[in-house]
Design a protein around this motif. Structure first.
Motif, PDB file in Angstrom:
ATOM      1  N   THR A  95       0.841  -1.206   0.000  1.00  0.00           N
ATOM      2  CA  THR A  95       0.000   0.000   0.000  1.00  0.00           C
ATOM      3  C   THR A  95       0.873   1.252   0.000  1.00  0.00           C
ATOM      4  O   THR A  95       0.598   2.219  -0.729  1.00  0.00           O
ATOM      5  N   LYS A 251      -6.642   5.111  -1.285  1.00  0.00           N
ATOM      6  CA  LYS A 251      -7.956   4.559  -1.625  1.00  0.00           C
ATOM      7  C   LYS A 251      -7.907   3.603  -2.804  1.00  0.00           C
ATOM      8  O   LYS A 251      -8.943   3.141  -3.258  1.00  0.00           O
ATOM      9  N   PHE A 253      -8.277   0.845  -5.162  1.00  0.00           N
ATOM     10  CA  PHE A 253      -8.989  -0.429  -5.053  1.00  0.00           C
ATOM     11  C   PHE A 253      -9.482  -0.915  -6.414  1.00  0.00           C
ATOM     12  O   PHE A 253      -9.189  -2.045  -6.828  1.00  0.00           O
ATOM     13  N   THR A 272      -6.770  -2.293   0.798  1.00  0.00           N
ATOM     14  CA  THR A 272      -8.190  -2.160   0.454  1.00  0.00           C
ATOM     15  C   THR A 272      -8.729  -3.422  -0.224  1.00  0.00           C
ATOM     16  O   THR A 272      -9.860  -3.839   0.045  1.00  0.00           O
ATOM     17  N   THR A 273      -7.931  -4.040  -1.093  1.00  0.00           N
ATOM     18  CA  THR A 273      -8.407  -5.269  -1.731  1.00  0.00           C
ATOM     19  C   THR A 273      -8.440  -6.418  -0.730  1.00  0.00           C
ATOM     20  O   THR A 273      -9.296  -7.300  -0.819  1.00  0.00           O
ATOM     21  N   ILE A 275      -9.134  -6.033   2.438  1.00  0.00           N
ATOM     22  CA  ILE A 275     -10.350  -5.800   3.232  1.00  0.00           C
ATOM     23  C   ILE A 275     -11.552  -6.411   2.512  1.00  0.00           C
ATOM     24  O   ILE A 275     -12.390  -7.086   3.127  1.00  0.00           O
ATOM     25  N   TYR A 276     -11.637  -6.178   1.203  1.00  0.00           N
ATOM     26  CA  TYR A 276     -12.752  -6.754   0.431  1.00  0.00           C
ATOM     27  C   TYR A 276     -12.715  -8.275   0.500  1.00  0.00           C
ATOM     28  O   TYR A 276     -13.746  -8.927   0.683  1.00  0.00           O
ATOM     29  N   CYS A 292     -10.047  -1.659   8.313  1.00  0.00           N
ATOM     30  CA  CYS A 292     -10.675  -0.371   7.977  1.00  0.00           C
ATOM     31  C   CYS A 292     -10.227   0.718   8.951  1.00  0.00           C
ATOM     32  O   CYS A 292      -9.925   1.853   8.551  1.00  0.00           O
ATOM     33  N   MET A 295      -6.647   1.662   8.168  1.00  0.00           N
ATOM     34  CA  MET A 295      -6.557   2.537   6.994  1.00  0.00           C
ATOM     35  C   MET A 295      -6.956   3.963   7.346  1.00  0.00           C
ATOM     36  O   MET A 295      -6.343   4.932   6.889  1.00  0.00           O
ATOM     37  N   SER A 296      -7.999   4.123   8.155  1.00  0.00           N
ATOM     38  CA  SER A 296      -8.441   5.468   8.539  1.00  0.00           C
ATOM     39  C   SER A 296      -7.367   6.170   9.355  1.00  0.00           C
ATOM     40  O   SER A 296      -7.061   7.359   9.120  1.00  0.00           O
TER      41      SER A 296
END
Length: 315
Positions: A95, A251, A253, A272-273, A275-276, A292, A295-296
């Motif tokens: 990332t 962000k 993704f 992000t991927t 997390i999905y 999540c 990431m925030s």
């Protein structure tokens, strides 16, 4: 005499206090009216922003396994699992690499094109529109387009290299673990550089032209004018663009999901991927919620730290 003075002072105080009370009453009435007008926006913000944040924090402390399953409180177990998952650490590293690629490729290309076309007179609108058009295309469509461009058999890049006698340079751009993240980032940056270019052009138009005239009188060449006039004049815009590029980079993704789905062998897996994958394929909502939150925290920390550093550097 003293009594008269005291009486006069009291009258003056009453006279001056009355406008203050009226201003205070007016301010309270104005605040009340503003609060009533803002209530719909506050309600929508609470419903669509605050509620998901609170729900995500709560899910991170549960063993939620899907929308139709009952979740129970597990404390910090998901946070401990996150520290023990090697894929999370690898995804976190990718990332940051993805973020660096995006800032350099999209931000650098936006600045270069702004410098190239910013001072054109007749053709500036044409080039500005042409270079901004990719930004209007959705990232999913961009992913499909570039997946075809990178195709190892009939893709545009390998076909051109073969015709130019450079067949040995042809690669599996999306199957090579060392190239895949950079290749996908090129597609994502191609979609995003147009916005940064417009922001840099707007910044260039605000630089005082007399500074260039003064530099020319002093005998400055093009490089010296760029370094001493243009780049300092773009410092505020550059701070904003870099902040925006970092947020957009974090962000990332859609292009990764469409072009590689994190493969091959997690070589293009970013947070992000992942997390999905955890939330909708593994049905591990607790661990996905932890990522999540991670990431925030990363986005807020990076953005605040960078802006404070820029503020101190420009002070």
């Amino acid at each position: 005499m003293t009594r008269l003075t005291t009486t006069a002072d009291a009258a003056d105080l009453r006279t001056s206090a009355a406008p203050r009370r009226r201003r205070a009453d007016g301010a309270r009435d104005g605040f009340g009216a503003a609060f009533v007008l803002m209530l719909p926006a506050i309600a929508l913000y609470a419903l669509f922003s605050l509620t998901p944040i609170v729900a995500t924090i709560w899910i991170s402390f549960t063993n939620s396994g899907g929308f139709n399953t009952e979740a129970s409180f597990v404390g910090l177990d998901n946070y401990v699992r996150a520290t023990e998952d090697p894929i999370i650490w690898q995804s976190l590293g990718r990332t940051f690499l993805w973020l660096g690629y995006h800032v350099v490729l999209a931000g650098g290309l936006g600045l270069a094109l702004a410098l190239a076309i910013g001072r054109l007179s007749r053709t500036r609108v044409f080039f500005r529109t042409a270079f901004f058009l990719p930004h209007l295309v959705s990232l999913a469509v961009v992913g499909v387009i570039w997946a075809n461009i990178y195709d190892p058999f009939y893709g545009l890049i390998n076909t051109a290299l073969t015709q130019w006698g450079l067949a040995s340079w042809a690669k599996g751009w999306l199957s090579d673990p060392l190239l895949v993240l950079f290749s996908v980032n090129v597609a994502s940056s191609w979609q995003g550089f147009g916005l940064y270019m417009l922001l840099f052009i707007a910044g260039l138009q605000n630089i005082d032209h007399t500074l260039y005239e003064a530099a020319e009188i002093d005998g400055a060449n093009a490089w010296q004018k760029l370094w001493n006039v243009t780049l300092p004049g773009l410092s505020e815009v550059m701070t904003f663009v870099l902040s925006l590029a970092m947020i957009n980079g974090l962000k990332g993704f859609a292009t990764v999901f469409v072009m590689t789905n994190g493969g091959p062998f997690y070589a293009s897996e970013i947070i992000t991927t992942y997390i999905y994958r955890l939330a909708f394929q593994a049905q591990d909502h607790g661990l996905a919620a932890v990522l999540c939150i991670l990431m925030s925290v990363l986005a807020i920390t990076i953005t605040v730290t960078f802006n404070r550093w820029r503020a101190r550097a420009s002070a």
